[in-house]
Scaffold this active site. Structure first.
Site, PDB file in Angstrom:
ATOM      1  N   SER A  73       0.890  -1.355  -0.031  1.00  0.00           N
ATOM      2  CA  SER A  73      -0.655  -0.303   0.160  1.00  0.00           C
ATOM      3  C   SER A  73       0.781   1.436   0.599  1.00  0.00           C
ATOM      4  O   SER A  73       0.263   2.025   0.001  1.00  0.00           O
ATOM      5  CB  SER A  73      -0.963  -0.249   1.077  1.00  0.00           C
ATOM      6  OG  SER A  73      -1.862  -0.809   1.227  1.00  0.00           O
ATOM      7  N   LYS A  76       0.738   3.584  -2.606  1.00  0.00           N
ATOM      8  CA  LYS A  76      -0.692   4.254  -3.646  1.00  0.00           C
ATOM      9  C   LYS A  76      -0.723   5.839  -3.494  1.00  0.00           C
ATOM     10  O   LYS A  76      -0.879   6.550  -4.207  1.00  0.00           O
ATOM     11  CB  LYS A  76      -1.470   4.340  -2.440  1.00  0.00           C
ATOM     12  CG  LYS A  76      -1.934   2.636  -2.050  1.00  0.00           C
ATOM     13  CD  LYS A  76      -2.728   2.508  -1.072  1.00  0.00           C
ATOM     14  CE  LYS A  76      -3.636   1.161  -0.273  1.00  0.00           C
ATOM     15  NZ  LYS A  76      -4.351   1.065   0.159  1.00  0.00           N
ATOM     16  N   TYR A 198      -3.840  -3.681 -10.475  1.00  0.00           N
ATOM     17  CA  TYR A 198      -3.425  -3.283  -9.213  1.00  0.00           C
ATOM     18  C   TYR A 198      -2.764  -4.099  -8.033  1.00  0.00           C
ATOM     19  O   TYR A 198      -1.787  -3.882  -7.034  1.00  0.00           O
ATOM     20  CB  TYR A 198      -5.115  -3.300  -7.913  1.00  0.00           C
ATOM     21  CG  TYR A 198      -5.042  -3.075  -6.918  1.00  0.00           C
ATOM     22  CD1 TYR A 198      -4.511  -1.232  -6.324  1.00  0.00           C
ATOM     23  CD2 TYR A 198      -5.172  -3.811  -5.948  1.00  0.00           C
ATOM     24  CE1 TYR A 198      -4.195  -0.944  -4.427  1.00  0.00           C
ATOM     25  CE2 TYR A 198      -4.675  -2.907  -4.522  1.00  0.00           C
ATOM     26  CZ  TYR A 198      -4.889  -2.554  -3.941  1.00  0.00           C
ATOM     27  OH  TYR A 198      -4.463  -1.955  -2.646  1.00  0.00           O
ATOM     28  N   TYR A 250      -4.563   4.946   8.082  1.00  0.00           N
ATOM     29  CA  TYR A 250      -6.219   4.825   8.033  1.00  0.00           C
ATOM     30  C   TYR A 250      -6.602   5.235   8.855  1.00  0.00           C
ATOM     31  O   TYR A 250      -6.791   6.627   8.723  1.00  0.00           O
ATOM     32  CB  TYR A 250      -5.714   3.166   7.744  1.00  0.00           C
ATOM     33  CG  TYR A 250      -4.694   2.870   6.578  1.00  0.00           C
ATOM     34  CD1 TYR A 250      -5.471   2.767   5.611  1.00  0.00           C
ATOM     35  CD2 TYR A 250      -4.003   2.235   6.374  1.00  0.00           C
ATOM     36  CE1 TYR A 250      -5.080   2.657   4.234  1.00  0.00           C
ATOM     37  CE2 TYR A 250      -3.706   1.466   4.921  1.00  0.00           C
ATOM     38  CZ  TYR A 250      -3.625   1.669   4.118  1.00  0.00           C
ATOM     39  OH  TYR A 250      -2.919   1.549   3.107  1.00  0.00           O
ATOM     40  N   VAL A 268       1.591  -3.350   4.617  1.00  0.00           N
ATOM     41  CA  VAL A 268       0.883  -4.752   5.327  1.00  0.00           C
ATOM     42  C   VAL A 268       2.399  -5.475   4.799  1.00  0.00           C
ATOM     43  O   VAL A 268       2.331  -6.481   5.890  1.00  0.00           O
ATOM     44  CB  VAL A 268       0.096  -5.390   4.926  1.00  0.00           C
ATOM     45  CG1 VAL A 268      -1.016  -4.510   4.864  1.00  0.00           C
ATOM     46  CG2 VAL A 268       0.242  -6.004   3.314  1.00  0.00           C
TER      47      VAL A 268
END
Length: 598
Positions: A73, A76, A198, A250, A268
């Protein structure tokens, strides 16, 4: 793209501070590596690295900083930047929001009425932004993404095919999210093809060093500090940093900004990337995760760096004392104002490369301190003294003080003495014996040390009959010259009025045989006199050295013996030995003008 090696620091104070942070946290054993992607669960949980990239492209690291891992992530923000570059802000915001979700990274919540994912940092939003990157086919779109990530990193990146296969095989929740947002209208095209891009994006291999450079690129307004290439426009970098600050961690984003105060993104795989605008980028990697999916050691490392080094983005800054570019000079153009005899001056002039002066201005923060470290690291072998002029420095940030303190220790190990010129006498940054209230005294000390190394004792007494001035006089004149001088003894700390203030017995020539004199100016409102210059053994002074702009005093900094010639003594000498006076009027004095005629 042009591939340039990241200029890695060989060690030094900043690397040492990163080592301290990492070693203080390496025994933190909470958390477990991500298990929902089987390949990630096989990673060594003891891996731990911290890298920092300054905006000049210098990379510092501690621990496992070159071990590859999948970006997950942390990709992103960079793919969001590429989508902004390809489509523009309005087009991207029409498909994905920019609001914090307050929920986990794999939240299924969409914006009521529009069907948009809340922001580009959660999985649903990232799937949409990935689809917005330019490319006629999924292969072309991923090629654009891989090239873009490589441009951010400053080197060519690859995909971990095993992790990609594992993600694709176990990505049912992401698959459900994709179909949900496709149904809502935010995601267009073939869902499986969009997911394939993705999943590949998340499987790109990077290192801690790469993440530091990538985030430094955002911190620097879109220019890669290693390659010098512009990757995205400044406005796009600004938009990405804003979303990272509010959404990057988050459902812990608010607490993160409150306590750490730097835009960040976690993944992660155990990675965390941090960007401090205008200063640097950080990459941290440690696989064990806490319950929210963030690296346990990574979070702790960022907290420690922010707390110890004062890196919070919202810290108060005095607008009148912002950091300014430092200047680094050799000692030659900044020689002290100490009056010295000819032999000492000649020795100093023959060794201009032994003393280096580094001038700092404004508030001293990480970026300015890091530049100072780099200058110190590149000192020529001949340099024995490194003078930091803090005269124009306002506030010193904690991280800068730590770095300067570590720099002093590092330089001592290299045989270089670091000396501070600091009116505020912030002795926490160095040893008290290496700190002086002004640049003049700092330079004098370095010059004295250098002269000592060259076999010249700057404090050795120089009797009047053997001084440079009398050495050029005819032998028959020397006794008459010596007899014309009176002897003035001053105890350390004793002060007398300057020669220009003596009306009846005006002194026209001072000669310092031993000790040290300092001329001070009483500036209006000053707590203590301002020291303007000094004179040691062998120096001769005339009234021209005592301009009358301020009320001044002559202070004996040590027990001092002076020989003085008064106006009356000069008249008497003219009557007895006219040639002796004619010699004084013609001869250039060491550190003074010619003698005034009474």
């Amino acid at each position: 793209m042009v591939h340039r090696e990241q200029p890695r620091s060989p060690g030094g104070p900043l690397t040492g501070l990163l080592d301290e942070v990492r070693l203080s946290l390496r025994d933190l054993e909470d958390g477990e590596p991500a298990s929902y992607i089987p390949e990630l669960s096989r990673v060594d949980p003891d891996l731990f690295g911290i890298s920092l990239c300054a905006l000049d492209g210098q990379v510092y690291g501690s621990g496992d900083t070159t071990v590859p891992f999948t970006v997950q992530s942390v990709s992103k923000p960079f793919v969001f930047a590429l989508a902004l570059a390809d489509q523009g802000l309005e087009a991207v915001l029409a498909r994905v929001g920019a609001e914090p979700s307050g929920e986990a990274f794999n939240s299924i919540r969409l914006e009521p009425g529009t069907g948009r994912p809340p922001n580009p940092m959660v999985n649903a939003g990232a799937i949409v932004t990935s689809s917005l990157v330019s490319g006629d086919t999924p292969r072309a779109r991923f090629a654009r993404i891989l090239d873009g990530l490589s441009a951010f990193a400053g080197r060519s990146l690859d995909v971990d095919e095993a992790v990609y296969a594992s993600e694709r095989a176990t990505g049912d929740r992401n698959r459900a999210l994709a179909y949900l947002i496709h149904n809502a209208g935010s995601l267009t095209g073939d869902v499986e093809e969009q997911l394939g891009v993705y999943f590949r994006q998340c499987s790109v291999l990077v290192t801690c060093d790469d993440l530091a450079v990538m985030h430094a690129t955002l911190a620097g307004g879109g220019v890669n500090p290693v390659t010098g290439d512009r990757v995205v426009a400044p406005r796009h970098a600004q938009h990405v940093l804003a979303v990272m600050a509010t959404c990057g961690m988050y459902d812990a984003s608010g607490q993160w900004m409150l306590q750490v105060g730097m835009p960040a993104k976690s993944g992660v795989s155990g990675a965390i990337g941090v960007a401090l605008p205008g200063q640097f980028g950080i990459g941290v990697f440690s696989p064990p995760l806490e319950e929210k999916g963030n690296s346990v050691r990574g979070i702790a490392a960022c907290h420690t760096l922010s707390d110890q080094f004062g890196l919070h983005l919202m810290r108060a800054v005095d607008p009148q004392r912002r950091p300014m570019p430092p200047r680094s000079l050799h000692g030659a153009p900044l020689r002290s104002l100490r009056h010295r005899p000819r032999a000492q001056r000649a020795a100093l002039e023959e060794h201009p490369d032994r003393i280096r002066v580094h001038v700092l201005q404004g508030d001293l923060d990480f970026a300015t301190a890091e530049q100072t470290l780099r200058v110190a690291r590149e000192l020529a072998p001949a340099v024995g003294w490194f003078v930091l002029d803090l005269t124009r420095v306002g506030r010193v940030e904690p991280v800068a003080a730590d770095l300067l303190r570590a720099l002093g220790k590092d330089l001592r190990g290299r045989g270089v003495r670091m000396v501070l010129a600091d009116p505020d006498e912030r002795q926490a940054m160095t040893r008290a014996t290496d700190e002086f209230p002004d640049l003049g005294r700092a330079l004098e000390t370095c010059e004295d040390d250098l002269l000592g190394d060259l076999g010249l004792d700057p404090d050795a007494p120089v009797p009047l009959p053997v001084c440079d001035l009398f050495g050029r006089a005819d032998e028959r004149l020397r006794p008459a010259l010596a007899d014309a001088f009176d002897t003035l003894r001053l105890d350390a700390g004793h002060s007398v009025e300057p020669p220009a203030a003596r009306i009846g017995e005006r002194i026209v020539l001072w000669y310092v045989e031993s000790g040290r004199l300092a001329v001070c100016a009483d500036a209006a409102g000053a707590v203590s006199p301002l020291r303007t210059w000094s004179a040691g053994p062998g120096a001769a002074l005339t009234p021209a050295d005592f301009p009358g702009r301020f009320a001044r005093q002559v202070l004996a900094e040590r027990d001092t013996v002076c020989r003085t010639l008064t106006a009356a003594g000069l008249v008497e000498l003219r009557a007895r030995v006219p040639d002796a006076v004619a010699f004084l009027e013609r001869a250039p004095l060491e550190g003074a003008e010619t003698v005034d005629r009474p």
